[in-house]
Design an enzyme around this catalytic site. Structure first.
Site, PDB file in Angstrom:
ATOM      1  N   ARG A 167      86.522  59.828  55.484  1.00 42.21           N
ATOM      2  CA  ARG A 167      86.483  59.078  56.771  1.00 42.21           C
ATOM      3  C   ARG A 167      87.558  58.684  57.384  1.00 42.21           C
ATOM      4  O   ARG A 167      87.784  58.758  58.488  1.00 42.21           O
ATOM      5  CB  ARG A 167      85.877  57.720  56.515  1.00 42.21           C
ATOM      6  CG  ARG A 167      84.126  58.064  55.917  1.00 42.21           C
ATOM      7  CD  ARG A 167      83.428  56.756  55.423  1.00 42.21           C
ATOM      8  NE  ARG A 167      84.004  56.522  54.032  1.00 42.21           N
ATOM      9  CZ  ARG A 167      83.546  55.499  53.210  1.00 42.21           C
ATOM     10  NH1 ARG A 167      82.668  54.622  53.873  1.00 42.21           N
ATOM     11  NH2 ARG A 167      84.209  55.321  51.964  1.00 42.21           N
ATOM     12  N   CYS A 187      89.883  54.062  53.647  1.00 42.82           N
ATOM     13  CA  CYS A 187      88.620  54.187  53.229  1.00 42.82           C
ATOM     14  C   CYS A 187      88.619  54.394  51.665  1.00 42.82           C
ATOM     15  O   CYS A 187      89.942  53.944  50.948  1.00 42.82           O
ATOM     16  CB  CYS A 187      87.887  55.391  53.654  1.00 42.82           C
ATOM     17  SG  CYS A 187      88.631  57.006  53.330  1.00 42.82           S
ATOM     18  N   ASP A 203      79.612  56.389  53.762  1.00 41.69           N
ATOM     19  CA  ASP A 203      80.570  57.383  52.841  1.00 41.69           C
ATOM     20  C   ASP A 203      79.949  58.630  52.755  1.00 41.69           C
ATOM     21  O   ASP A 203      78.758  58.834  52.215  1.00 41.69           O
ATOM     22  CB  ASP A 203      80.550  56.938  51.426  1.00 41.69           C
ATOM     23  CG  ASP A 203      81.572  57.571  50.679  1.00 41.69           C
ATOM     24  OD1 ASP A 203      81.838  58.834  51.113  1.00 41.69           O
ATOM     25  OD2 ASP A 203      81.984  57.116  49.486  1.00 41.69           O
TER      26      ASP A 203
HETATM   27  P1  4NP Z   1      86.053  58.595  51.573  1.00 40.25           P
HETATM   28  O1  4NP Z   1      84.799  59.437  50.807  1.00 40.25           O
HETATM   29  O2  4NP Z   1      86.460  57.271  51.138  1.00 40.25           O
HETATM   30  O3  4NP Z   1      85.413  58.623  53.025  1.00 40.25           O
HETATM   31  O4  4NP Z   1      87.302  59.558  51.500  1.00 40.25           O
HETATM   32  C1  4NP Z   1      85.116  59.508  49.384  1.00 40.25           C
HETATM   33  C2  4NP Z   1      85.902  60.542  48.923  1.00 40.25           C
HETATM   34  C3  4NP Z   1      85.997  60.847  47.442  1.00 40.25           C
HETATM   35  C4  4NP Z   1      85.585  59.990  46.619  1.00 40.25           C
HETATM   36  C5  4NP Z   1      84.784  58.968  47.308  1.00 40.25           C
HETATM   37  C6  4NP Z   1      84.655  58.717  48.504  1.00 40.25           C
HETATM   38  N1  4NP Z   1      85.563  60.219  45.199  1.00 40.25           N
HETATM   39  O5  4NP Z   1      84.874  59.412  44.598  1.00 40.25           O
HETATM   40  O6  4NP Z   1      86.177  61.005  44.733  1.00 40.25           O
END
Ligand code: 4NP
Length: 144
Positions: free
Chosen positions: A13, A7, A117
Protein backbone atom coordinates in the site's frame (compact mmCIF):
# COMPACT_ATOMS: atom_id res chain seq x y z
CA UNK A 1 6.06 19.95 2.03
CA UNK A 2 7.45 16.60 3.10
CA UNK A 3 5.04 13.66 3.15
CA UNK A 4 5.64 10.12 4.41
CA UNK A 5 3.33 7.21 3.56
CA UNK A 6 3.36 4.32 6.05
CA UNK A 7 1.87 0.82 6.05
CA UNK A 8 2.81 -2.50 7.64
CA UNK A 9 5.12 -4.11 5.08
CA UNK A 10 6.05 -1.11 2.87
CA UNK A 11 5.65 -3.33 -0.18
CA UNK A 12 1.93 -3.09 -1.12
CA UNK A 13 0.00 0.00 0.00
CA UNK A 14 2.51 2.69 1.00
CA UNK A 15 4.63 2.25 -2.18
CA UNK A 16 1.43 2.86 -4.18
CA UNK A 17 0.64 5.91 -2.03
CA UNK A 18 4.23 7.13 -2.47
CA UNK A 19 4.11 6.81 -6.28
CA UNK A 20 0.60 8.21 -6.62
CA UNK A 21 1.22 11.24 -4.38
CA UNK A 22 4.54 12.00 -6.06
CA UNK A 23 2.89 11.86 -9.49
CA UNK A 24 -0.17 13.93 -8.58
CA UNK A 25 1.89 16.56 -6.76
CA UNK A 26 4.26 16.90 -9.70
CA UNK A 27 1.30 17.26 -12.08
CA UNK A 28 0.02 20.13 -9.93
CA UNK A 29 3.44 21.78 -10.02
CA UNK A 30 3.92 21.24 -6.28
CA UNK A 31 7.44 20.87 -4.96
CA UNK A 32 6.58 18.09 -2.52
CA UNK A 33 8.98 15.47 -1.25
CA UNK A 34 7.32 12.08 -0.79
CA UNK A 35 8.66 8.85 0.69
CA UNK A 36 7.26 5.67 2.23
CA UNK A 37 8.19 3.28 5.04
CA UNK A 38 6.84 0.27 6.94
CA UNK A 39 6.38 -0.56 10.60
CA UNK A 40 7.40 -4.20 9.96
CA UNK A 41 10.89 -5.23 8.84
CA UNK A 42 10.22 -8.44 6.84
CA UNK A 43 10.81 -6.93 3.39
CA UNK A 44 13.47 -4.28 4.07
CA UNK A 45 15.70 -3.73 1.02
CA UNK A 46 13.19 -5.30 -1.38
CA UNK A 47 11.31 -3.61 -4.23
CA UNK A 48 7.51 -3.24 -3.92
CA UNK A 49 5.28 -6.32 -4.30
CA UNK A 50 5.01 -7.21 -8.00
CA UNK A 51 1.21 -6.84 -7.82
CA UNK A 52 1.61 -3.21 -6.67
CA UNK A 53 4.21 -2.59 -9.39
CA UNK A 54 1.85 -4.05 -12.01
CA UNK A 55 -1.20 -2.11 -10.78
CA UNK A 56 0.70 1.19 -10.68
CA UNK A 57 2.13 0.53 -14.15
CA UNK A 58 -1.39 -0.04 -15.51
CA UNK A 59 -2.14 3.50 -14.32
CA UNK A 60 1.03 4.93 -15.86
CA UNK A 61 3.08 5.11 -12.65
CA UNK A 62 6.45 3.39 -12.23
CA UNK A 63 7.16 2.38 -8.61
CA UNK A 64 9.65 -0.38 -9.45
CA UNK A 65 12.65 1.63 -8.29
CA UNK A 66 11.39 2.03 -4.72
CA UNK A 67 13.18 0.18 -1.92
CA UNK A 68 11.41 -1.01 1.24
CA UNK A 69 12.57 0.58 4.48
CA UNK A 70 11.56 0.58 8.11
CA UNK A 71 9.98 3.63 9.74
CA UNK A 72 12.41 5.35 12.13
CA UNK A 73 11.52 7.75 14.95
CA UNK A 74 13.66 10.48 13.33
CA UNK A 75 11.11 10.48 10.46
CA UNK A 76 8.91 12.50 12.82
CA UNK A 77 11.52 15.28 12.58
CA UNK A 78 11.90 15.04 8.80
CA UNK A 79 8.27 14.93 7.62
CA UNK A 80 5.43 17.44 7.91
CA UNK A 81 2.68 14.85 7.49
CA UNK A 82 2.66 11.08 7.94
CA UNK A 83 -0.25 9.17 6.39
CA UNK A 84 -1.10 5.62 7.46
CA UNK A 85 -3.40 3.07 5.85
CA UNK A 86 -5.33 1.38 8.67
CA UNK A 87 -6.04 1.40 12.40
CA UNK A 88 -3.20 -1.01 13.20
CA UNK A 89 -0.70 1.26 11.41
CA UNK A 90 -2.18 4.18 13.33
CA UNK A 91 -1.76 2.59 16.74
CA UNK A 92 1.74 1.30 15.88
CA UNK A 93 2.76 4.81 14.83
CA UNK A 94 1.11 6.57 17.76
CA UNK A 95 2.98 4.22 20.11
CA UNK A 96 6.26 5.61 18.71
CA UNK A 97 5.39 9.30 19.04
CA UNK A 98 7.54 11.26 21.50
CA UNK A 99 5.29 14.28 21.97
CA UNK A 100 2.15 16.10 20.85
CA UNK A 101 3.92 17.49 17.77
CA UNK A 102 4.77 13.98 16.50
CA UNK A 103 1.22 12.86 17.24
CA UNK A 104 -0.33 15.69 15.23
CA UNK A 105 1.63 14.66 12.13
CA UNK A 106 0.01 11.20 11.95
CA UNK A 107 -3.35 10.56 10.30
CA UNK A 108 -5.25 8.01 8.26
CA UNK A 109 -4.75 8.60 4.52
CA UNK A 110 -8.52 8.38 3.97
CA UNK A 111 -9.45 10.48 6.99
CA UNK A 112 -11.95 8.15 8.65
CA UNK A 113 -11.86 5.11 6.41
CA UNK A 114 -9.09 2.54 6.11
CA UNK A 115 -7.14 1.20 3.14
CA UNK A 116 -7.40 -2.62 3.50
CA UNK A 117 -4.27 -4.79 3.37
CA UNK A 118 -4.24 -6.47 -0.08
CA UNK A 119 -1.30 -8.81 0.67
CA UNK A 120 -3.44 -11.96 0.86
CA UNK A 121 -6.04 -10.94 -1.75
CA UNK A 122 -4.96 -10.27 -5.35
CA UNK A 123 -8.34 -8.74 -6.22
CA UNK A 124 -7.80 -5.87 -3.75
CA UNK A 125 -4.90 -4.18 -5.55
CA UNK A 126 -7.00 -2.30 -8.11
CA UNK A 127 -9.59 -1.01 -5.56
CA UNK A 128 -6.74 -0.15 -3.18
CA UNK A 129 -5.07 1.90 -5.95
CA UNK A 130 -8.29 3.82 -6.55
CA UNK A 131 -8.91 4.46 -2.84
CA UNK A 132 -5.36 5.74 -2.38
CA UNK A 133 -5.59 7.94 -5.48
CA UNK A 134 -8.82 9.50 -4.19
CA UNK A 135 -7.24 10.05 -0.75
CA UNK A 136 -4.18 11.70 -2.29
CA UNK A 137 -6.36 14.05 -4.32
CA UNK A 138 -8.21 15.12 -1.14
CA UNK A 139 -4.92 15.68 0.68
CA UNK A 140 -3.55 17.82 -2.16
CA UNK A 141 -6.76 19.86 -2.07
CA UNK A 142 -6.41 20.33 1.71
CA UNK A 143 -2.69 21.09 1.86
CA UNK A 144 -1.88 22.99 -1.32
P1 4NP B 1 1.47 -3.66 3.10
O1 4NP B 1 1.06 -5.20 2.97
O2 4NP B 1 1.43 -3.31 4.58
O3 4NP B 1 0.40 -2.93 2.34
O4 4NP B 1 2.84 -3.52 2.50
C1 4NP B 1 1.75 -6.21 3.62
C2 4NP B 1 2.89 -6.74 3.05
C3 4NP B 1 3.58 -7.77 3.69
C4 4NP B 1 3.12 -8.25 4.89
C5 4NP B 1 1.98 -7.71 5.47
C6 4NP B 1 1.30 -6.67 4.84
N1 4NP B 1 3.81 -9.32 5.53
O5 4NP B 1 3.30 -9.79 6.56
O6 4NP B 1 4.87 -9.73 5.05
Amino acid sequence: MKILMVCLGNICRSPLAHGIMETLAKKQGLDWEVDSAGTGNWHVGEPPDRRSIRTARAHGIDISGQVCRLFRVSDFDTYDHIFVMDKNNLSDMLAMTRNKEDEQKVSLLLGEKIVPDPYYDDTLFEPVFNMIEQGCKEIIKDLS
